[in-house]
Design a protein around this motif. Sequence first.
Motif, short mmCIF file in Angstrom:
data_model
loop_
_atom_site.label_atom_id
_atom_site.label_comp_id
_atom_site.label_asym_id
_atom_site.label_seq_id
_atom_site.Cartn_x
_atom_site.Cartn_y
_atom_site.Cartn_z
N ALA A 204 1.16 -1.20 -0.29
CA ALA A 204 0.20 -0.08 0.09
C ALA A 204 0.56 1.31 0.16
O ALA A 204 0.32 2.16 -0.81
CB ALA A 204 -1.05 -0.11 1.98
N VAL B 114 -1.44 5.75 4.32
CA VAL B 114 -1.58 3.86 4.21
C VAL B 114 -2.81 4.01 5.17
O VAL B 114 -2.43 4.21 6.54
CB VAL B 114 -0.80 3.19 4.52
N THR C 135 -4.04 4.76 0.42
CA THR C 135 -4.35 3.21 -0.39
C THR C 135 -4.49 2.15 0.89
O THR C 135 -4.55 2.99 1.99
CB THR C 135 -2.91 3.27 -0.53
#
Lengths: 353, 478, 297
Positions: free
Chosen positions: B69, B153, B180
Motif C-alpha cells: 500500500a 496508508v 491506499t
Amino acid sequence: MPPVPKSDKLAKAARAQKALKADKADKADKKVKSVKTEQAPAEAPFADVTASDATLRRFLHGLPGVDTVGLEARAAALGTRSIKTTAKAYAIDLAISMIDLTTLEGADTAGKVRALGAKAVHPDPTDRGTPTTAAVCVYPDMVATAKAAVAGSGVKVASVATAFPAGRAALGVKLADTKDAVAAGADEIDMVIDRGAFLSGNYMKVYEEIRAVKEACGDARLKVIFETGELSTYDNIRRASWIGMIAGADFIKTSTGKVGVNATPANTLLMLEAVRDFRAQTGVQVGVKPAGGIRSTKDAIKFLVLVNETAGPDWLDNHWFRFGASSLLNDLLMQRQKLATGRYSGPDYVTVD
Amino acid sequence: MTNLFEYAPAPESRSVVDIAPSYGLFIDGEFTEAADGKVFKTVSPSTEEVLSEVARAGAEDVDRAVKAARKAFDKWSALPGAERGKYLFRIARIIQERSRELAVLETLDNGKPIKETRDADLPLVAAHFFYYAGWADKLDHAGYGPNPRPLGVAGQVIPWNFPLLMLAWKIAPALATGNTVVLKPAETTPLSALFFADICRQAGLPKGVVNILPGYGDAGAALTAHADVNKVAFTGSTAVGKEIARTLAGTDKKLTLELGGKGANIVFDDAPIDQAVEGIVGGIFFNQGQVCCAGSRLLVQESIQDELLDSLKRRLSTLRLGDPLDKNTDIGAINSAEQLSRITALVETGEAEGAERWSPECELPSTGYWFAPTLFTGVTQAHTVARDEIFGPVLSVLTFRTPDEAVAKANNTPYGLSAGIWTEKGSRILAVANKLRAGVIWSNTFNKFDPTSPFGGYKESGFGREGGRHGLEAYLDV
Amino acid sequence: MSDSNGRLSVFKTYKLYVGGKFPRSESGRVYEVNDAKGNWLANAPLSSRKDARDAVVAARKAFGGWAGATAYLRGQILYRVAEMLEGRREQFVREVAEAEGLSKAKAGAVVDAAIDRWVWYAGWTDKIAQIVGGGNPVAGPFFNLSSPEPTGVVTVVAPQDSSFLGLVSVLAPVIATGNTAVVIASEDRPLPALSLAEVLATSDVPGGVVNILSGKTAEIATPLAAHQDVNAIDLAGADAQLAKELEIAAADNLKRVLRPQPVDWSADPGTSRLTPFLETKTVWHPTGSLGSGGSSY
C-alpha cells in the motif's frame, strides 16, 4: 390496536351486543370458519361518539395520525413478497372469487350486462373448475338484467347507488336510488359518501347519510365508497373509514374507479388497519374493497398479501374482501392457465366480455 | 388459526454465485497464501455448511500488505482526482452489475435475509462508491481548504454485520481522497471482501491500492499497530475500539471509531402508531438486531403501553424466520455460534433479573445459528438488558411518563449512536432531537442510511463520521 | 515591595476559579510562582485531584445551560469578555511581561492579540453550524440535516509557554462552540490564567462554564484524563510523554483527544480548534407526498 379514543364501556357494549346477535351471515360458501360476526347496529356502542358534531369531530381527530412515508414504505415492502407455485395457485383462485366484475359505463346495455354475468358465472369457458367471481357490479337500472344473468350461480349482484359516482344529489334521491336497486334484487349496494361534506368538516352529515342508506338497504350488504383520491390525505382516509364503520358499513371501499387515483396498496393497507382495529375494539368485522386500477395478477396478489399480513387470514374470503375490477379477471385467468399448462397464455384464450 | 395462504418457498437461486473452495490474501493486486500457510474455514450460519477455506493473515502478511500500500501510495495520491474518481465509478458500476451475485454471497456468508442484502446492503454499497467517486476531483470544495492532502496508508478493520457495506464505507472515501488501504474483514464473513478484490482487478485498479487481509483479531491488532500505517478506521466493539485508541496514543495516526450502541426508540402517545410499530420492528429486527445503531430500547409512554405492546406482539407474530435465501424471509440466522451464545447468555441474564420474556410462536431450524425475535417487558434502566449491547433480535421495553423522563432515560447510557422519536407533534420532535446525545436521530422513521448522510456516535459509540462531506475528514490531513 | 512613591502595595491572593467561585485549593497548599528571572511573584494554589473533581462537577452542571443557550447569546457574552479584557489591559500586559520575560511593548502586542482572538471567536458562535453543518440530499423522501453540537466537558491543558495568548487560543474555541471547560493553567506561568478568571466572572459567563486550576500539570491532568464524566481533552500543554499517558487514560471512555502539536499562537487559527470538540448530529424526518394522491398505483 392503536389508542383509539373511546370510553371503556363502548367495546364492552359492542361485545355484549354481538353475543346476543344471531349470526345471519350466509356461511354456506365460506372457507374460513373462524369467528365471523354480522354487523351489530352500531348506534349503541358509539352513541356518545355520534352524539353531536363536536363529539364526532373530537373522536375522528383523536385517531392516531398516519405517516405518509412509513405507510407507503410498509405497503411497498409487502409488495416484495414472492408468491410462487402452490401459494400462487391459491391466490389466483382466491382473487378470482373476490372480484366484483364491474361495468359502469353510460353505454351499458342489457347485452353487455348479460355477457358480463355469463363471464362472472363461468370466467374460463375452457375450465369449468374456475371459481365464479363474487359479484357483478352494475348501475341500478341494470340490476334486474344482471340478476337474471347470474341466477342460480351464487354470484351476487352489486349495484352502485346514491347518485354514483359524484354523489351530488339530495338525500331523498340517493335513498330512492338505493331502494330502487334493492327492489330490483341487488344483494349489495355500493354507495358513495358525500366528499364535499367530509372535506368541509361536516362529518355528521356523512355519517347520517350512510346510516340512512344502510337502513334503505334492508338485507343488502352495504359497501361505502370514500373516493380516497378525493379525500387526499391518509389521515382523512382513516377518519372516513371510522365514520363508515361506526355508521354500519359492511364494507369500506376505496374508490369509484372514476377519478385519477383509485385503489393503491397504501390506501388499502390503511383501510385494512382500520377494519382490524375496529374488530379488535368492537368485535365487529367489516370488509374491504379496493376498486379501480388493479389490472394484473401481480397487483392482485400484492393486495392479498396486504390482507394476509395486516387484517389477517380471517379476511381472506370474498365475504370480507373484494376487488372492484374488470380487466383484472382476464389476467388472472391467463396466469391460471399458465400454472395449469406450464406455457404462457394469450388474450385470444380468454373471453373479451 | 390456520393460514390457508401459506407462502410456498421462494428461494433465490444459489447458482448465481460461484464460491471457490479456497481463497488467498489479496496483496499488491495478487491473491497469495499467508506467509505461515495458515487457513480458516468460513461457514454459512444458516446451515453450518463450510463455504470455503480462506488464507489467514498474520503479522508478516500485514507488513507485506502495508508495504504494498505504501509503494502504491505515491502514484495513487498523485493521480488527478478525476482519474481516481473514474476508478471508483467503475467499481460502483461493476458492483451494480454483480449485485445479485454479491447479495446471494453475502446472505450465504453472513446469514442475513436475501431481502436485506438485495434491497438494502447492495444498493447502499454501490451508492456509496458512486457518491465518493464524485468527490475525488472536488476536494478543494469540501470545506477543508485548498488542495487537502491524503494521509497515506489506511489500516481498516470491519465487522461481520454488514460485511460489504462496511467495506464500502471504509474504502470509498479513503480512495477518493488519495489514500491506499489495507482492509481486514471479519473472520466469519471474509468472502464478499475477497470478491471485492476481484472487482478491483476487473476495474483495473492499480496494484497495491487496495489490499484485503482475511484474518482474526491478531491480524487486526497487527494492522492498527503497524508503524507505517497513517490512519486507522475501525468499526466493531467498544472494547476493541478502546484498545485501539490506547495503542495509537502518542502516535500521529489519525483514528476514527464506529462502535457499539444501545439506541432508544421513543414512542409518544400521539405517535403514528402503525408506522411506529413498523419502525420498532425494523429498528431491532433488521439484520437480526446485529446492528450497532439498533433501537434496542423501546421507550414507550406509559399511557399507550398496553395498546402499543398488543400491536407490536401481533406484528411480531407475522415475522417469517428461516432460510435466508428465501425471498420472503424476514429474520435470518445469527452470524456465528459465538454471537448466538452471547445473545443467549444476555437473554438469560434478563430473565434472571426479572424481566418478562416473550417471543412469538416460531419454529427454529435444527441446524445453523438461530434466535427467535424476543421482547422483554418490565425492564428498567437497572436491568442488564437495558444497558449492555446485546447485538441480537432482543428488544427491551421501558416506559416513561413525560418527555423529560424519556430524554433522561434515552441518554442514560455510555453509548450515543442512534435514537428514534415517534410523535406527530413537530415541535416535540425538534425539542427531543435537540436533547438526545446521539449521532443519528431518526424521527418517525428508523434505520435509514444514505451515503450523503454522516453516520457516527457520541460518547463511547466512537468518534468521526462516515458518509457525506463529513466522511472525507477522516482521510484528509486536516 | 513598594511602589516608587513609597506606598506599600496591596498583594493579590491568587485563587482557583471553580463553578463561578474563587476557592482556595481544597488541599490548602500553594506553590511559588516566579518571574522569568526567578524572582518571586506570588503564591498560586496547588490544585489537588479533588479540586479537579469539583471542577468537573461544576463544568457538567453548567453544560446544559451553556450548550442550550442561543449561539447569539454566547457570542454576546464572549464579546463582553473581550471588552473586559480591554479594560484590564495594563494588568495583563504586566503579568504577561513578568511571566514570559517580555518587554512591555512585546507583552502589549501579545495581550492585544489575545483580546482580538476573543473577538474572533465571539463572532464564530453563530456561524460555525453553517460552516460545518447542512442538509444532506438523501435518496429518499426524507429531510436530513447535520448539525454540530458541543462534545461536553473538555479538559484543556493550557500551553506552558504562551501563558495568555496561548491560553485564550485554546480556551475560547472550546466555549464558543458550547462546551464547558476545565483549564489547567501553565504550571510555571499560571497568573495570567488566574487573572482571566476574574474577567470571566464579571463578563456574564455563567459559573462553571470555565473552571481554572493551577498547580502541577501532570498531577491535575492525570485524574482528569481518566475521569469518566469528561468528554474530551486538549493536550496542548502536555509534553510528549505526558500526552501519551493522558491519551491512554482518555481511551477508557473514548474521550476526544486533541494531540499537542507545534503552534504559532500569533498565526490565524482558522477553524482548526473549533471543530475537534464538536459532534455531528444528523436528524432524519420523512417528507414524502402531501397525501394519498402522491402514489398512484
